[in-house]
Write a protein that holds these residues in place. Structure first.
Motif, PDB file in Angstrom:
ATOM      1  N   HIS A  51      -1.490 -28.823  -2.535  1.00  0.00           N
ATOM      2  CA  HIS A  51      -1.371 -30.077  -3.266  1.00  0.00           C
ATOM      3  C   HIS A  51      -0.041 -30.743  -2.931  1.00  0.00           C
ATOM      4  CE1 HIS A  51      -4.690 -28.583  -5.837  1.00  0.00           C
ATOM      5  NE2 HIS A  51      -4.058 -27.419  -5.738  1.00  0.00           N
ATOM      6  N   ASN A  52      -0.115 -31.977  -2.479  1.00  0.00           N
ATOM      7  CA  ASN A  52       1.090 -32.750  -2.158  1.00  0.00           C
ATOM      8  C   ASN A  52       1.656 -33.315  -3.455  1.00  0.00           C
ATOM      9  OD1 ASN A  52       3.059 -34.516  -1.261  1.00  0.00           O
ATOM     10  ND2 ASN A  52       1.834 -35.226   0.475  1.00  0.00           N
ATOM     11  N   TYR A  78       1.253 -37.168  -7.041  1.00  0.00           N
ATOM     12  CA  TYR A  78       1.260 -37.202  -8.508  1.00  0.00           C
ATOM     13  C   TYR A  78       2.453 -37.982  -9.059  1.00  0.00           C
ATOM     14  CZ  TYR A  78      -2.193 -33.579  -7.750  1.00  0.00           C
ATOM     15  OH  TYR A  78      -3.298 -32.889  -7.327  1.00  0.00           O
ATOM     16  N   THR A  79       3.089 -38.759  -8.198  1.00  0.00           N
ATOM     17  CA  THR A  79       4.183 -39.609  -8.638  1.00  0.00           C
ATOM     18  C   THR A  79       3.632 -40.943  -9.126  1.00  0.00           C
ATOM     19  OG1 THR A  79       4.489 -40.419  -6.375  1.00  0.00           O
ATOM     20  CG2 THR A  79       5.819 -38.527  -7.058  1.00  0.00           C
ATOM     21  N   ASP A  80       4.449 -41.690  -9.879  1.00  0.00           N
ATOM     22  CA  ASP A  80       3.984 -42.956 -10.447  1.00  0.00           C
ATOM     23  C   ASP A  80       4.841 -44.131  -9.986  1.00  0.00           C
ATOM     24  OD1 ASP A  80       6.280 -42.378 -11.755  1.00  0.00           O
ATOM     25  OD2 ASP A  80       5.418 -42.288 -13.774  1.00  0.00           O
ATOM     26  N   ASN A  81       5.406 -44.033  -8.779  1.00  0.00           N
ATOM     27  CA  ASN A  81       6.219 -45.129  -8.265  1.00  0.00           C
ATOM     28  C   ASN A  81       5.771 -45.454  -6.838  1.00  0.00           C
ATOM     29  OD1 ASN A  81       8.226 -43.681  -6.244  1.00  0.00           O
ATOM     30  ND2 ASN A  81       8.086 -42.379  -8.061  1.00  0.00           N
ATOM     31  N   PRO A  82       5.985 -46.689  -6.395  1.00  0.00           N
ATOM     32  CA  PRO A  82       5.479 -47.114  -5.078  1.00  0.00           C
ATOM     33  C   PRO A  82       6.021 -46.296  -3.914  1.00  0.00           C
ATOM     34  CG  PRO A  82       6.185 -49.011  -6.381  1.00  0.00           C
ATOM     35  CD  PRO A  82       6.634 -47.791  -7.123  1.00  0.00           C
ATOM     36  N   HIS A  83       7.213 -45.753  -4.060  1.00  0.00           N
ATOM     37  CA  HIS A  83       7.819 -44.992  -2.962  1.00  0.00           C
ATOM     38  C   HIS A  83       7.451 -43.506  -3.007  1.00  0.00           C
ATOM     39  CE1 HIS A  83      10.149 -48.513  -1.861  1.00  0.00           C
ATOM     40  NE2 HIS A  83      10.576 -48.627  -3.118  1.00  0.00           N
ATOM     41  N   ARG A  84       6.642 -43.114  -3.984  1.00  0.00           N
ATOM     42  CA  ARG A  84       6.177 -41.725  -4.129  1.00  0.00           C
ATOM     43  C   ARG A  84       7.366 -40.766  -4.206  1.00  0.00           C
ATOM     44  NH1 ARG A  84       2.370 -40.041   0.345  1.00  0.00           N
ATOM     45  NH2 ARG A  84       1.294 -38.802  -1.232  1.00  0.00           N
ATOM     46  N   ILE A 105       5.359 -32.839 -11.488  1.00  0.00           N
ATOM     47  CA  ILE A 105       4.894 -31.447 -11.544  1.00  0.00           C
ATOM     48  C   ILE A 105       3.951 -31.261 -12.729  1.00  0.00           C
ATOM     49  CG2 ILE A 105       5.627 -29.053 -11.873  1.00  0.00           C
ATOM     50  CD1 ILE A 105       8.200 -29.762 -10.357  1.00  0.00           C
ATOM     51  N   PHE A 106       4.319 -31.804 -13.889  1.00  0.00           N
ATOM     52  CA  PHE A 106       3.443 -31.703 -15.059  1.00  0.00           C
ATOM     53  C   PHE A 106       2.095 -32.369 -14.787  1.00  0.00           C
ATOM     54  CE2 PHE A 106       7.409 -31.582 -17.945  1.00  0.00           C
ATOM     55  CZ  PHE A 106       7.477 -30.202 -17.836  1.00  0.00           C
ATOM     56  N   GLN A 107       2.116 -33.560 -14.177  1.00  0.00           N
ATOM     57  CA  GLN A 107       0.874 -34.269 -13.910  1.00  0.00           C
ATOM     58  C   GLN A 107       0.007 -33.503 -12.913  1.00  0.00           C
ATOM     59  OE1 GLN A 107       1.199 -38.480 -13.083  1.00  0.00           O
ATOM     60  NE2 GLN A 107       2.954 -38.726 -14.464  1.00  0.00           N
ATOM     61  N   ARG A 147      -3.747 -31.825 -13.672  1.00  0.00           N
ATOM     62  CA  ARG A 147      -4.925 -32.101 -12.853  1.00  0.00           C
ATOM     63  C   ARG A 147      -5.523 -30.824 -12.273  1.00  0.00           C
ATOM     64  NH1 ARG A 147      -5.917 -36.485  -9.566  1.00  0.00           N
ATOM     65  NH2 ARG A 147      -4.798 -37.675 -11.169  1.00  0.00           N
ATOM     66  N   ILE A 148      -4.670 -29.948 -11.770  1.00  0.00           N
ATOM     67  CA  ILE A 148      -5.151 -28.718 -11.143  1.00  0.00           C
ATOM     68  C   ILE A 148      -5.846 -27.813 -12.147  1.00  0.00           C
ATOM     69  CG2 ILE A 148      -4.393 -26.585  -9.988  1.00  0.00           C
ATOM     70  CD1 ILE A 148      -2.087 -28.296  -8.773  1.00  0.00           C
ATOM     71  N   THR A 149      -5.343 -27.777 -13.371  1.00  0.00           N
ATOM     72  CA  THR A 149      -5.839 -26.815 -14.364  1.00  0.00           C
ATOM     73  C   THR A 149      -6.894 -27.382 -15.303  1.00  0.00           C
ATOM     74  OG1 THR A 149      -4.044 -27.376 -15.914  1.00  0.00           O
ATOM     75  CG2 THR A 149      -3.641 -25.591 -14.346  1.00  0.00           C
TER      76      THR A 149
END
Length: 254
Positions: free
Chosen positions: A36-37, A41-47, A67-69, A73-75
């Motif tokens: 998993h990259n 799971y980031t929330d900004n345009p630049h990741r 990491i939390f997000q 998703r994974i679990t």
């Protein structure tokens, strides 16, 4: 055995897992490896998945929220998961832990740190295990995660070509492995021990056991403190110590 790896550099994992025995284990369905990259799971345009540390200082710190997000998703379809952070602050990795991993029915999720580390709230919010390969620091957690996965995976029945290989190796019985030889019989004046050419299976077995004890005594005598001793092992050790007490520095038997 299922492993999930959360990383900023997924190609590091793909490059190793697509080769050799790890690839074969995946092809056989004995190892499921999901990569998993973290930037997904980031929330900004630049990741961006890292930021400067509070309190000042050099380097960057991996952000907690991606990491939390990712873990959410994974679990989301899993009842339970075992979360591992490779870290020099963790307990020392060992054959025992590798065996424990290989027997665990839960998916193993490795969070690979980088830079100055991971926001501490990841450790306090999640139930994680920190595991160290040794008293040194790597540039990231990916190599450490791969080492742990490889060590555990090869203990799964069917992964290795010879089903008995993993049972004969170093650390399985708190002993190091015996020496191995192959063709030709002689090379640069060095010959294979005659006993290995004798065809006497019992003599070969005893020689290998003795050499395993010898290697352990000379290189890692601390392991002998945890060995379960048979009467044959004690006899073989007496023979070894008779010749090598002065070399090994060990003056007492277990």
């Amino acid at each position: 055995m299922r492993c999930d790896v959360l990383t900023l550099f997924p190609e590091l994992i793909h490059s190793v897992s697509s080769q050799s025995i790890m690839k074969r284990a995946r092809d056989k369905g004995l190892l499921t490896l999901n990569v998993h990259n973290l930037r997904d799971y980031t929330d900004n345009p630049h990741r961006t998945a890292d930021d400067t540390p509070y309190g000042g200082g050099g380097g960057m710190v991996m952000k907690a929220e991606p990491i939390f997000q990712a873990i959410d998703r994974i679990t989301e379809d899993l009842d339970d998961i075992r979360i591992i952070i490779p870290s020099p602050q963790g307990i020392r990795f060992s054959h025992g832990l590798a065996h424990d991993f290989s027997q665990d029915t839960r998916p193993l999720l490795f969070i690979c740190g980088h830079y100055e580390g991971i926001d501490e709230r990841v450790r306090t919010h999640l139930r994680v295990e920190e595991i160290s390969l040794g008293d040194y620091v790597l540039t990231g957690g990916e190599l450490a995660a791969l080492v742990m996965i490889d060590a555990a995976m090869r203990l799964i029945p069917g992964v290795l070509g010879d089903p008995h290989s993993a049972q004969r190796e170093s650390f399985v019985e708190s002993l190091l492995d015996f020496p191995h030889f192959t063709k030709p019989v002689e090379i640069r004046g060095m010959s294979v021990p005659d006993i290995l050419l004798s065809g006497n299976h019992e003599a070969v077995r005893r020689w290998r056991r003795k050499e395993s004890l010898r290697q352990t005594l000379l290189k890692r005598p601390d392991l002998l403190d945890h060995h379960t001793w048979s009467s044959e092992d004690r006899q073989l050790l007496e023979e070894i110590e008779h010749n090598y007490t002065s070399t090994s520095g060990r003056t007492t038997r277990p």
